[in-house]
Enzyme design. Structure first.
Site, PDB file in Angstrom:
ATOM      1  N   PHE A 208       0.828  -1.224  -0.032  1.00 41.29           N
ATOM      2  CA  PHE A 208       0.184   0.365  -0.062  1.00 41.29           C
ATOM      3  C   PHE A 208       0.889   1.504   0.134  1.00 41.29           C
ATOM      4  CE2 PHE A 208      -1.487   3.489   2.395  1.00 41.29           C
ATOM      5  CZ  PHE A 208      -3.350   3.665   1.905  1.00 41.29           C
ATOM      6  N   GLY A 210       0.367   5.499   0.291  1.00 39.43           N
ATOM      7  CA  GLY A 210      -0.871   6.078   0.337  1.00 39.43           C
ATOM      8  C   GLY A 210      -0.502   6.844   1.891  1.00 39.43           C
ATOM      9  N   LEU A 231       4.177  -0.779   3.811  1.00 45.84           N
ATOM     10  CA  LEU A 231       3.313   0.037   3.808  1.00 45.84           C
ATOM     11  C   LEU A 231       4.633   1.325   3.503  1.00 45.84           C
ATOM     12  CD1 LEU A 231       1.489  -0.400   7.131  1.00 45.84           C
ATOM     13  CD2 LEU A 231       0.980  -0.471   4.124  1.00 45.84           C
ATOM     14  N   GLU A 232       4.983   2.535   2.513  1.00 51.79           N
ATOM     15  CA  GLU A 232       4.900   3.482   1.917  1.00 51.79           C
ATOM     16  C   GLU A 232       4.114   4.489   2.400  1.00 51.79           C
ATOM     17  OE1 GLU A 232       6.506   6.354  -1.179  1.00 51.79           O
ATOM     18  OE2 GLU A 232       7.035   4.288  -2.057  1.00 51.79           O
ATOM     19  N   LEU A 233       4.196   5.415   3.418  1.00 51.49           N
ATOM     20  CA  LEU A 233       3.703   6.114   3.765  1.00 51.49           C
ATOM     21  C   LEU A 233       4.160   7.775   3.741  1.00 51.49           C
ATOM     22  CD1 LEU A 233       1.731   4.431   7.048  1.00 51.49           C
ATOM     23  CD2 LEU A 233       1.202   4.264   4.729  1.00 51.49           C
TER      24      LEU A 233
END
Length: 463
Positions: A208, A210, A231-233
């Site tokens: 994901f 976002g 996860l790249e947030l």
């Protein structure tokens, strides 16, 4: 808008660009079943044949560039003059294809033991769900799609509603390349449907990209399912201009790093710390360059700065700028120079702020827009402290003529990537990763293959 539809509103004029119905639950289950069946055969296809098929997909995708560039402008506002994303897409995809054989090879035991054959093999995790964002709709998705397929997995893609057509382009290219039916599927999903897939353990890995809030929702949905996550947030990437920096180069690169794509870059520069020796010159140079931007319709060749992807994103940046100025910051750009910025639209004039500090949200919270704060520092120690004073840690950039100093400073920075004399770039040979609220896991490089496979040990005793 019906809650059964995915709708893209173009930031160019606020009109509906495309509408797609979400899939039925039965269609979702059928897609997952088909993907599982396709993956069973695909994992046993020789790696050279997988490479050939994935390369054919890439060629088919690249051939669409003439249609894709204006589509991106219409969906999320990036000016057509920049030619889209496919140069980076090709660089990353071809690199990951090229290193697949070495990255996936068997790992022998560290020591030999007579009468035994011992090794670790890397097996595909199975079914990978990619949830892609709108800001770089092709670059972000390709980071996982290509290595996932090369590793022997099947892939489901859920693209952002703002860039729904990008997901369809991926599917068209896969179909034209003749990949096995069901192996890759673009899916129009609601948030609830995505949560059902994750919570039900219907996929084996999810990547994901976002917001931090979105990442927390993904973690909650997957809780207890044992689905692995990448996860790249959020990010608030800093830059430091040292006393020994090439100032002209720093100005040019950092302005581009802060304002390209209207600041809507995962690793775009959002705060700049400049040594006091160069502060005034740097600010003057940056302001001069920013004033040369042309804000307007991204479909026009003269436009160098398009609208943000949605008015609500522009409003967040407007609020951050207003709060900073209310607390004493100085705005150096007169928005009246940019006629397209009339307020209450996605068009937003760029802004350079000084007199800022870390009590202001523009220096602490993700802006993801065309604004940057610049602070004066006395040296490395102060710069390091301020660069680390953030909940995020994706990348950090240092402008200096001293490679050893850059590496030494980088060791003290809480970040996933350290740049020297450049920014806003992903090197496919290096792991793309973050720390703190920016997320977890790694894409690109050989480490991407580790997250998309699982180790299987073989301890074979000969009698």
């Amino acid at each position: 808008m019906a809650d059964t539809d995915i709708v893209c509103i173009s930031p160019i004029d606020g009109r509906e660009l495309v509408r797609r119905p979400i899939m039925s639950d039965a269609a979702i289950d059928a897609a997952i079943t088909a993907a599982r069946e396709a993956q069973v055969a695909w994992r046993h296809v020789p790696l050279s044949e997988r490479a050939s098929k994935v390369s054919a997909f890439l060629d088919a995708l690249l051939a669409m560039n003439q249609e894709v560039v204006p589509e991106i402008a219409q969906m999320m506002g990036r000016p057509v003059r920049y030619g889209g994303e496919f140069r980076g897409v090709e660089e990353r995809a071809r690199y990951m294809i090229r290193i697949a054989e070495k990255s996936l090879q068997n790992i022998p035991a560290d020591d030999e033991k007579a009468g035994f054959r011992r090794m670790i093999k890397r097996e595909p995790v199975g079914l990978v769900l990619v949830i892609a964002p709108w800001n770089y709709p092709y670059l972000t998705a390709i980071n996982t799609i290509v290595p996932a397929l090369m590793a022997g997995n099947a892939v489901l893609l859920k693209h952002a509603s703002q860039t729904v057509l990008a997901g369809e382009r991926f599917q068209m290219a896969m179909d034209r390349a003749g990949l096995p039916k069901g192996l890759f599927q673009n899916m129009h999903l609601s948030h609830d449907q995505t949560s059902r897939i994750l919570g039900g353990g219907l996929v084996d890995h999810c990547n994901f990209t976002g917001s931090v809030g979105g990442g927390r929702s993904i973690e909650r949905a997957a809780a207890g399912s044992f689905t692995s996550l990448g996860l790249e947030l959020g990010g608030k990437d800093p830059a430091y201009v040292r006393e020994d920096a090439n100032i002209d180069h720093a100005i040019e690169n950092l302005v581009d790093g802060a304002f390209f794509n209207s600041g809507q870059c995962c690793c775009g520069i959002e705060r700049i710390y400049v040594h006091e020796k160069h502060y005034d010159r740097f600010v003057d140079g940056a302001v001069d360059l920013v004033n040369k931007y042309v804000l307007g319709n991204p479909l026009e060749e003269a436009t160098t700065l398009g609208p943000m992807a949605h008015r609500r994103f522009a409003d967040i940046v407007r609020q951050q700028n207003a709060e900073a100025m209310a607390k004493g910051a100085k705005a150096h750009i007169d928005a009246r120079r940019f006629a397209a910025d009339v307020g209450n639209t996605a068009y937003l004039a760029p802004q350079v702020l000084t007199g800022v500090d870390h009590s202001m949200s523009v220096m602490r919270e993700e802006s993801f827009g065309p604004t940057v704060g610049i602070m004066k520092v006395k040296g490395d120690e102060e710069a390091i402290r301020l660069m680390n004073d953030s909940a995020y840690g994706l990348s950090a950039a240092i402008w200096t003529s001293d490679v050893d100093a850059a590496e030494a400073i980088g060791e003290k920075l809480e970040t996933g990537t350290v740049f020297m004399n450049r920014c806003d770039y992903l090197d496919p040979a290096l792991a793309w990763t973050g720390v703190k609220d920016t997320g977890r896991g790694a894409s690109l490089s050989r480490l991407a293959y580790e997250s998309l496979t699982r180790p299987k040990s073989y301890h074979l005793r000969q009698i």
